[in-house]
Design a protein around this motif. Sequence first.
Motif, PDB file in Angstrom:
ATOM      1  N   ARG A   1      30.235  -6.617  -5.985  1.00 52.24           N
ATOM      2  CA  ARG A   1      29.277  -6.127  -4.987  1.00 52.24           C
ATOM      3  C   ARG A   1      27.860  -6.097  -5.543  1.00 52.24           C
ATOM      4  O   ARG A   1      26.901  -6.477  -4.869  1.00 52.24           O
ATOM      5  CB  ARG A   1      29.656  -4.707  -4.550  1.00 52.24           C
TER       6      ARG A   1
ATOM      7  N   GLY B   1      28.314  -7.875   3.105  1.00 57.33           N
ATOM      8  CA  GLY B   1      28.075  -7.746   1.673  1.00 57.33           C
ATOM      9  C   GLY B   1      26.722  -8.283   1.247  1.00 57.33           C
ATOM     10  O   GLY B   1      26.226  -7.954   0.173  1.00 57.33           O
TER      11      GLY B   1
ATOM     12  N   ILE C   1      34.711  -8.221  -1.955  1.00 55.70           N
ATOM     13  CA  ILE C   1      33.655  -7.250  -1.666  1.00 55.70           C
ATOM     14  C   ILE C   1      34.250  -5.872  -1.368  1.00 55.70           C
ATOM     15  O   ILE C   1      33.758  -4.849  -1.871  1.00 55.70           O
ATOM     16  CB  ILE C   1      32.809  -7.706  -0.457  1.00 55.70           C
TER      17      ILE C   1
END
Length: 217
Positions: free
Chosen positions: A38, A91, A213
């Motif tokens: 992330r 994301g 993610i």
Amino acid sequence: MVTINPAARANVTLIDHPLVQHKLTLMRKKEASTSSFRRLLNELAGLMIYEVCRDMPLQDLEIETPLEKTTGKVIDGKKLVFASVLRAGNGILDGVLSVVPGARVGHVGLYRDPKTLQAVEYYFKMPSNMEERDVVIVDPMLATGNSAAAAVTRLKACKPKSIKFLCLLTCPEGINTLYKEHPDVRVFTAAIDRGLNDHGYIMPGLGDAGDRIFGTQ
């Protein structure tokens, strides 16, 4: 092996800045944790949006510095829309919004039918007055190109001023499909991988971006 249509390739901007390539390589590693994936995606998105916005129009703004009045240049971030292709596109949002915080955000909900690999829409929500806005579609992967083409088709019904597509990875199949359906949409990516496997995943790729993610592997 599928080759890229030369006209379609000319429509793709490969963002090969060393920092972009470095972070992308770290994201590809299978041992990268959800948190590091992330973080790297956020950083990458923030870097890549600079290139996407390179040709954004500027307007004059009179300001006063600590020393005197002058005229500077500014963009109108409120005229820009980041359209996230759910769910993985979310994301990318934090990274691009950190650079252009005034942008509006829209969402296109699409999933890929596992048998046909065609896109199926389940959600669509955009800001008002789209005809006054420039749109950047964000989705980590441009794989088969079917979801991307479907998202562009849906957005064109809103009649925005322009549409661009920002992704981390793509491949010849995705580039060709999107160009065939929408030759006016420029693609911005950090890598063009060799192609798709039998399940429609980019190879060598980085796996399922949404799963990585959100930690749903």
